[in-house]
Design an enzyme around this catalytic site. Structure first.
Site, PDB file in Angstrom:
ATOM      1  N   LYS A  57       0.818  -1.221   0.000  1.00 22.71           N
ATOM      2  CA  LYS A  57       0.000   0.000   0.000  1.00 22.71           C
ATOM      3  C   LYS A  57       0.856   1.279   0.000  1.00 22.71           C
ATOM      4  O   LYS A  57       2.054   1.234   0.290  1.00 22.71           O
ATOM      5  CB  LYS A  57      -0.936  -0.025   1.211  1.00 22.71           C
TER       6      LYS A  57
ATOM      7  N   TYR B 215     -12.338  -1.336  -4.545  1.00 17.55           N
ATOM      8  CA  TYR B 215     -12.931  -1.604  -3.224  1.00 17.55           C
ATOM      9  C   TYR B 215     -14.461  -1.497  -3.239  1.00 17.55           C
ATOM     10  O   TYR B 215     -15.075  -1.291  -2.186  1.00 17.55           O
ATOM     11  CB  TYR B 215     -12.351  -0.646  -2.185  1.00 17.55           C
TER      12      TYR B 215
ATOM     13  N   PHE C 226     -15.909   3.486   6.345  1.00 15.00           N
ATOM     14  CA  PHE C 226     -14.487   3.769   6.089  1.00 15.00           C
ATOM     15  C   PHE C 226     -14.158   3.885   4.602  1.00 15.00           C
ATOM     16  O   PHE C 226     -13.024   4.170   4.239  1.00 15.00           O
ATOM     17  CB  PHE C 226     -13.596   2.707   6.749  1.00 15.00           C
TER      18      PHE C 226
ATOM     19  N   ARG D 137      -2.446 -14.349   3.553  1.00 13.59           N
ATOM     20  CA  ARG D 137      -3.129 -13.733   4.686  1.00 13.59           C
ATOM     21  C   ARG D 137      -2.387 -14.009   5.997  1.00 13.59           C
ATOM     22  O   ARG D 137      -2.323 -13.159   6.880  1.00 13.59           O
ATOM     23  CB  ARG D 137      -4.586 -14.200   4.759  1.00 13.59           C
TER      24      ARG D 137
ATOM     25  N   THR E  15      -6.008  -7.562   9.995  1.00 12.63           N
ATOM     26  CA  THR E  15      -6.229  -6.271   9.330  1.00 12.63           C
ATOM     27  C   THR E  15      -5.736  -5.107  10.183  1.00 12.63           C
ATOM     28  O   THR E  15      -5.128  -4.169   9.681  1.00 12.63           O
ATOM     29  CB  THR E  15      -7.741  -6.088   9.037  1.00 12.63           C
TER      30      THR E  15
ATOM     31  N   ARG F 101       1.917  -6.841   8.756  1.00 13.16           N
ATOM     32  CA  ARG F 101       1.151  -5.710   9.297  1.00 13.16           C
ATOM     33  C   ARG F 101       1.635  -5.323  10.693  1.00 13.16           C
ATOM     34  O   ARG F 101       1.614  -4.148  11.055  1.00 13.16           O
ATOM     35  CB  ARG F 101      -0.338  -6.028   9.278  1.00 13.16           C
TER      36      ARG F 101
ATOM     37  N   ASN G  84      -2.366   0.021   6.771  1.00  5.69           N
ATOM     38  CA  ASN G  84      -1.930  -1.280   7.290  1.00  5.69           C
ATOM     39  C   ASN G  84      -0.995  -2.038   6.343  1.00  5.69           C
ATOM     40  O   ASN G  84      -0.964  -3.256   6.325  1.00  5.69           O
ATOM     41  CB  ASN G  84      -3.151  -2.132   7.679  1.00  5.69           C
TER      42      ASN G  84
ATOM     43  N   HIS H 232      -2.353  -5.347   1.342  1.00  6.81           N
ATOM     44  CA  HIS H 232      -3.688  -5.903   1.110  1.00  6.81           C
ATOM     45  C   HIS H 232      -3.532  -7.313   0.565  1.00  6.81           C
ATOM     46  O   HIS H 232      -2.554  -7.610  -0.126  1.00  6.81           O
ATOM     47  CB  HIS H 232      -4.458  -5.057   0.097  1.00  6.81           C
TER      48      HIS H 232
ATOM     49  N   GLU I   9      -9.478  -9.860  -8.491  1.00 11.50           N
ATOM     50  CA  GLU I   9      -8.534  -8.779  -8.200  1.00 11.50           C
ATOM     51  C   GLU I   9      -7.316  -8.843  -9.124  1.00 11.50           C
ATOM     52  O   GLU I   9      -6.802  -7.816  -9.564  1.00 11.50           O
ATOM     53  CB  GLU I   9      -8.142  -8.835  -6.715  1.00 11.50           C
TER      54      GLU I   9
HETATM   55  P1  CMP Z   1      -7.735  -4.334   3.041  1.00 15.44           P
HETATM   56  O1  CMP Z   1      -7.253  -5.735   3.172  1.00 15.44           O
HETATM   57  O2  CMP Z   1      -7.055  -3.493   2.012  1.00 15.44           O
HETATM   58  O3  CMP Z   1      -9.303  -4.335   2.749  1.00 15.44           O
HETATM   59  C1  CMP Z   1     -10.142  -3.241   3.081  1.00 15.44           C
HETATM   60  C2  CMP Z   1      -9.423  -2.208   3.900  1.00 15.44           C
HETATM   61  O4  CMP Z   1     -10.212  -1.275   4.555  1.00 15.44           O
HETATM   62  C3  CMP Z   1      -8.660  -2.911   5.000  1.00 15.44           C
HETATM   63  O5  CMP Z   1      -7.560  -3.609   4.446  1.00 15.44           O
HETATM   64  C4  CMP Z   1      -8.314  -1.748   5.933  1.00 15.44           C
HETATM   65  O6  CMP Z   1      -7.062  -1.171   5.636  1.00 15.44           O
HETATM   66  C5  CMP Z   1      -9.387  -0.714   5.583  1.00 15.44           C
HETATM   67  N1  CMP Z   1     -10.184  -0.331   6.741  1.00 15.44           N
HETATM   68  C6  CMP Z   1     -10.263   0.908   7.241  1.00 15.44           C
HETATM   69  N2  CMP Z   1     -11.091   0.920   8.286  1.00 15.44           N
HETATM   70  C7  CMP Z   1     -11.560  -0.326   8.457  1.00 15.44           C
HETATM   71  C8  CMP Z   1     -12.471  -0.931   9.391  1.00 15.44           C
HETATM   72  N3  CMP Z   1     -13.063  -0.225  10.349  1.00 15.44           N
HETATM   73  N4  CMP Z   1     -12.705  -2.251   9.271  1.00 15.44           N
HETATM   74  C9  CMP Z   1     -12.103  -2.973   8.278  1.00 15.44           C
HETATM   75  N5  CMP Z   1     -11.247  -2.445   7.368  1.00 15.44           N
HETATM   76  C10 CMP Z   1     -10.982  -1.134   7.470  1.00 15.44           C
END
Ligand code: CMP
Length: 139
Positions: free
Chosen positions: A11, A51, A59, A87, A93, A104, A114, A117, A128
């Site tokens: 990211k 997304y 968010f 993962r 996350t 992460r 974070n 992805h 994707e």
């Molecule tokens: P990612 O795996 O890129 O998929 C969706 C992204 O939304 C997640 O990682 C987080 O970086 C972001 N995100 C921001 N806020 C939230 C939240 N409250 N819950 C889950 N994902 C969030």
């Protein structure tokens, strides 16, 4: 597309922090083979498209603004059970909840920033990968 491929993003926070190389080395050391990789800078519209599944979430505006705020590295990875393996290497996350030794935990700053992805299923990995790579770009 098989269960041995997954999709990842290094990211914008990681690219900005200069940790792209360290993250790629960790991916290789964990036994993944890189099948495709490129540096891109998503427009807001492209981030919203990628997304789209989260478009109703609170968010979503912050997430898409962040993901289009700078360059990121998109990557296609191969390994047995790639989705789960990637993962596992990424960790939870929320970096604060991620296990020691995960990307992460080491490189993520917050739930939004974070570091990486990863696809959450074989089905989404296929979607994707094809969002960012044409067939000829996957070796
Ligand atoms: P990612 O795996 O890129 O998929 C969706 C992204 O939304 C997640 O990682 C987080 O970086 C972001 N995100 C921001 N806020 C939230 C939240 N409250 N819950 C889950 N994902 C969030």
């Amino acid at each position: 597309m098989t269960g041995n491929l997954t999709f990842g993003i290094i990211k914008p926070d990681s690219v900005k922090a200069g940790t792209t190389g360290s993250i790629i080395q960790r991916i290789i050391d964990d036994g993944f083979e890189i099948r495709a990789l490129k540096l891109i800078h998503m427009t807001l519209k492209e981030a919203q498209g990628f997304y789209a599944v989260h478009r109703e979430r609170s968010f979503f505006p912050g997430l898409t603004e962040f993901m289009s705020s700078g360059p990121c590295v998109v990557i296609t990875l191969e390994k047995t059970g790639a989705v789960r393996a990637w993962r596992n290497l990424m960790g939870a996350t929320d970096p604060a909840k991620a296990d020691q030794g995960t990307l992460r935990k080491e490189f993520g700053a917050s739930l939004s920033e974070n570091a990486v992805h990863g696809s959450d299923s074989d089905e989404n990995a296929a979607i994707e990968i094809s969002f960012f790579f044409s067939q000829i770009e996957i070796v």
